[in-house]
Write an enzyme that holds these catalytic residues in place. Structure first.
Site, PDB file in Angstrom:
ATOM      1  CG  ASN A   9      -1.712   1.224   1.414  1.00 54.05           C
ATOM      2  OD1 ASN A   9      -1.854   2.006   0.485  1.00 54.05           O
ATOM      3  ND2 ASN A   9      -2.256   1.413   2.618  1.00 54.05           N
ATOM      4  CD1 TRP A  10       3.459   1.101  -2.792  1.00 52.65           C
ATOM      5  CD2 TRP A  10       3.302   2.103  -4.779  1.00 52.65           C
ATOM      6  NE1 TRP A  10       4.107   0.313  -3.708  1.00 52.65           N
ATOM      7  CE2 TRP A  10       4.024   0.912  -4.946  1.00 52.65           C
ATOM      8  CE3 TRP A  10       3.067   2.896  -5.907  1.00 52.65           C
ATOM      9  CZ2 TRP A  10       4.534   0.486  -6.174  1.00 52.65           C
ATOM     10  CZ3 TRP A  10       3.571   2.492  -7.146  1.00 52.65           C
ATOM     11  CH2 TRP A  10       4.292   1.298  -7.262  1.00 52.65           C
ATOM     12  CE  LYS A  11       0.267   3.372   4.938  1.00 53.79           C
ATOM     13  NZ  LYS A  11       0.079   3.513   6.365  1.00 53.79           N
ATOM     14  CG  HIS A  99      -6.002   1.587   5.358  1.00 51.25           C
ATOM     15  ND1 HIS A  99      -5.541   2.518   6.262  1.00 51.25           N
ATOM     16  CD2 HIS A  99      -4.961   0.757   5.104  1.00 51.25           C
ATOM     17  CE1 HIS A  99      -4.262   2.269   6.529  1.00 51.25           C
ATOM     18  NE2 HIS A  99      -3.891   1.195   5.836  1.00 51.25           N
ATOM     19  CD  GLU A 101      -3.051   5.300   6.985  1.00 51.89           C
ATOM     20  OE1 GLU A 101      -3.064   5.462   5.752  1.00 51.89           O
ATOM     21  OE2 GLU A 101      -2.071   4.835   7.600  1.00 51.89           O
ATOM     22  CD  GLU A 171      -3.535  -2.821   7.627  1.00 50.32           C
ATOM     23  OE1 GLU A 171      -2.394  -2.972   7.212  1.00 50.32           O
ATOM     24  OE2 GLU A 171      -4.247  -1.857   7.334  1.00 50.32           O
ATOM     25  N   GLY A 177       2.390   2.192  10.712  1.00 44.95           N
ATOM     26  CA  GLY A 177       3.274   3.336  10.497  1.00 44.95           C
ATOM     27  C   GLY A 177       3.995   3.816  11.737  1.00 44.95           C
ATOM     28  CB  SER A 213       5.488  -1.614  11.826  1.00 39.24           C
ATOM     29  OG  SER A 213       4.953  -0.327  12.094  1.00 39.24           O
TER      30      SER A 213
HETATM   31  C1  PEP Z   1      -0.834  -0.034   6.024  1.00 41.37           C
HETATM   32  O1  PEP Z   1      -0.790   1.016   5.402  1.00 41.37           O
HETATM   33  O2  PEP Z   1      -1.805  -0.758   5.891  1.00 41.37           O
HETATM   34  C2  PEP Z   1       0.293  -0.392   6.899  1.00 41.37           C
HETATM   35  C3  PEP Z   1       0.243  -1.529   7.523  1.00 41.37           C
HETATM   36  O3  PEP Z   1       1.332   0.507   7.005  1.00 41.37           O
HETATM   37  P1  PEP Z   1       2.786   0.227   7.661  1.00 41.37           P
HETATM   38  O4  PEP Z   1       3.302  -1.051   7.076  1.00 41.37           O
HETATM   39  O5  PEP Z   1       3.584   1.412   7.279  1.00 41.37           O
HETATM   40  O6  PEP Z   1       2.591   0.098   9.149  1.00 41.37           O
END
Ligand code: PEP
Length: 238
Positions: A9-11, A99, A101, A171, A177, A213
């Site tokens: 996931n490049w966000k 997600h 976010e 998650e 993050g 992470s």
């Molecule tokens: C995500 O964006 O779903 C995620 C798990 O991010 P990260 O790996 O940076 O924690």
């Protein structure tokens, strides 16, 4: 174990030039790798998708392209939104749904998550349903109930024919993050719980991913001891 799946996931990172550069590099890295037993997906920002799919198709990169979100609506006066059919025209085959976010920053309620999931699968795309608790919920030992409620809200009553298109990503919000990874024990306990709840909702063999992470150092232990089917990777996918 289900067929492994790794999603990057490049966000909101990489403009289309940078995205083309990364996907070309990935194509080189993946060439001649034994990838017939794993599914790989990259999830760029909307504006990069066309460029990324062009490289994937022309250079036969062994991965699929997903979207980070899709509108719950099919079309119409929804300024700033992107519909599932628009994504489908770009050969997008996966969509992240709910997600954390989007839930936290864009007021995506459980109800909208459930409706979006249906909008995605009704058009034949694969939905990655994201669930996970805040730190305060885990500290209060309500994490299982919280995740159970998210799963019920999204999946209860989902038509049988759409169920194979669903993947679940656990998650924990406190691990996204932050550099804090859930321990392999925490991941194993929650993925087992998710599988049990999913089975009670007639999604017996659903793939369960972990995200939070994940990186090259902790991935192997999370698969071997965490019993996950793969990962949703943010930062490290860049
Ligand atoms: C995500 O964006 O779903 C995620 C798990 O991010 P990260 O790996 O940076 O924690």
């Amino acid at each position: 174990m289900n067929r492994p799946l790794v999603i990057g996931n490049w966000k909101m990172n990489l403009d289309y030039v940078e995205a083309v550069h990364l996907i070309q590099q990935l194509g080189v890295v993946l060439k001649n790798k034994p990838l017939e037993h794993v599914d790989l997906v990259v999830v760029p920002p909307f504006v990069d998708i066309r460029s990324v799919t062009s490289v994937v198709e022309s250079e036969r990169v062994a991965l699929e392209v997903g979207a980070q979100h899709a509108s719950v609506h099919d079309a119409g006066a929804h300024t700033g939104e992107v519909s599932v059919s628009m994504l489908q025209r770009l050969n997008v085959t996966w969509v992240l749904v709910g997600h954390s976010e989007r839930r936290a920053m864009y007021a995506m309620t459980d109800e909208v998550v459930a409706q979006t999931l249906r909008t995605v699968v009704r058009q034949g795309l694969r939905a990655v349903l994201c669930v996970g608790e805040e730190l305060s919920v885990r500290e209060a030992q309500n994490d299982r109930d919280f995740v159970t409620a998210q799963l019920h809200a999204a999946l209860e009553g989902l038509d049988e024919k759409w169920r194979p298109l669903v993947t679940i990503a656990y998650e924990p919000v406190w691990a996204i993050g932050t550099g804090l990874t859930a321990s392999t024990e925490q991941v194993r306990e929650m993925t087992e719980h998710i599988r049990t709840v999913a089975a009670s909702l007639s999604l017996g063999d659903v793939r369960v991913l972990y995200g939070g992470s994940v990186n090259a150092e902790n991935a192997a232990a999370l698969v071997n001891e965490g019993h996950v089917d793969g990962f949703l990777v943010g930062g490290a996918s860049l």
